[in-house]
Design an enzyme around this catalytic site. Structure first.
Site, PDB file in Angstrom:
ATOM      1  CB  VAL A   9      20.245  19.480  40.972  1.00 13.28           C
ATOM      2  CG1 VAL A   9      19.607  18.791  40.127  1.00 13.28           C
ATOM      3  CG2 VAL A   9      20.777  18.598  41.775  1.00 13.28           C
ATOM      4  CB  CYS A  10      20.365  22.300  36.007  1.00 12.53           C
ATOM      5  SG  CYS A  10      19.549  23.288  34.554  1.00 12.53           S
ATOM      6  CB  VAL A  11      16.055  24.817  38.340  1.00  6.94           C
ATOM      7  CG1 VAL A  11      16.170  25.896  37.695  1.00  6.94           C
ATOM      8  CG2 VAL A  11      14.370  24.449  38.877  1.00  6.94           C
ATOM      9  CB  ALA A  46      16.025  19.160  38.231  1.00  8.36           C
TER      10      ALA A  46
END
Lengths: 97, 123, 119
Positions: C77-79, C82
């Site tokens: 998941v892209c920080v 997110a």
């Protein structure tokens, strides 16, 4: 190149733009809301396709929309396994989002 | 693994800015890709050409104006910005109305360029 | 073949998460490796453990998690995306990990194909 289009051409210009950039030897896979294009009634949207573009449609998406078995002539139905085979067979993939 | 591998990455921008987040978050990927020393190009076609229009002012909508980032790309060694001529013309735009230096290509040339890429990302 | 998958939309709102999952499953069954599934834009919403669909609906988050559990698929998941959307370690579903956009670029470099699913 495998081109993937997922929207109906009456909603978005993704298919038109894809067809304008696709070349002979490429493949086009119609998925989700683009499967309407694969029917006798929707096929006119493919008129601008370049010669030598192979057109496929994702059959689970046809079936979900009440179009099972209604793919127009010249358009090949594939399932998810066939989708994977198309990805493997073409050197790269472009989703027209 | 692929240490030292240089692939041709093309970011295809077909959506106008602000109405959705795609243009902004696409630019974030572009900046990261530059750090990996890859061969990066950006293609602007269809409504994506609106991303580059001069004079964007987002004060009144309260959103971040990210358009200056396109001018900063050069500093990241990203210099291949391609804009499709047919898309500009269809929207009544000219190259002079764009906020950054670009190469304007015909649709046919854009198609050939796309076909030469290793990775095509569109958001 | 190593195939990377990019998911740009959240679950339920658009079909893209469903199509992406069906694609991954078929690719694994065909003997390919799903090098990574990267969740970007609203796609990060595929990773919240607070998801509770009605019983007669598919559980999209758990389906992804099963790809990790059964086949070791790396679910990233892209920080930045997110954090914008309130997905943090505290509500991250099992099987997912939060990391940077560099993981997407790395997928582009390492995988033989990148397939994007979005709207």
């Amino acid at each position: 190149m495998l081109h993937i289009v997922n929207k109906s051409p009456t909603e978005r210009n993704a298919l038109a733009s894809c067809l304008a950039h696709a070349k002979a030897g490429h493949a086009l896979l119609l998925i989700e809301d683009a499967v309407y294009v694969a029917t006798a009634g929707g096929k006119a949207a493919l008129a601008a396709a370049p010669a030598g573009l192979a057109v496929y449609v994702l059959s689970p998406d046809l079936q979900a929309r009440g179009l099972g078995g209604k793919a127009a002539e010249g358009i090949k139905e594939v399932d998810y396994k066939g989708f994977v085979e198309l990805v493997a067979a073409q050197p790269r993939v472009q989703s027209w989002l | 693994m692929s240490e030292g591998t240089v692939k041709k990455f093309m970011f295809v921008n077909r959506k106008a800015p602000y109405g959705s987040v795609y243009a902004l978050e696409s630019l974030e990927v572009v900046l990261i890709t530059a750090a990996f020393d890859q061969d990066v190009s950006l293609a602007f076609l269809d409504d994506g050409v609106y991303q580059l229009v001069k004079g964007q002012d987002t004060k009144a909508v309260g959103m971040k104006n990210f358009s200056p980032t396109y001018r900063a790309l050069e500093g990241y060694d990203i210099e291949k910005l391609y804009v499709e001529r047919e898309s500009l013309e269809a929207r009544g735009l000219t190259e002079e109305q764009l906020l950054v230096d670009v190469q304007v290509l015909s649709q046919a040339d854009m198609a050939s360029l796309m076909a030469e890429q290793d990775v095509v990302l569109s958001f | 073949m190593k195939i990377a998958v990019l998911v740009n939309e959240g679950p339920y709102q658009h079909q893209s998460a469903d199509t992406a999952w069906n694609f991954c499953k078929a690719a694994i069954e065909a003997g390919h490796e799903i090098q990574r599934v990267f969740f970007y834009h609203d796609g990060v919403n595929n990773a919240t453990k607070l998801t509770e669909p009605p019983q007669d609906d598919r559980h999209i988050v758990n389906r992804w998690a099963s790809l990790n559990k059964e086949h070791g698929v790396d679910l990233v998941v892209c920080v930045a995306a997110a954090m914008r959307r309130g997905i943090v370690e505290a509500n991250l579903a099992e099987g997912f990990r939060i990391s940077g956009l560099g993981q997407l670029v790395e997928s582009g470099i390492q995988a033989d194909r990148v397939v994007t699913f979005g709207d």
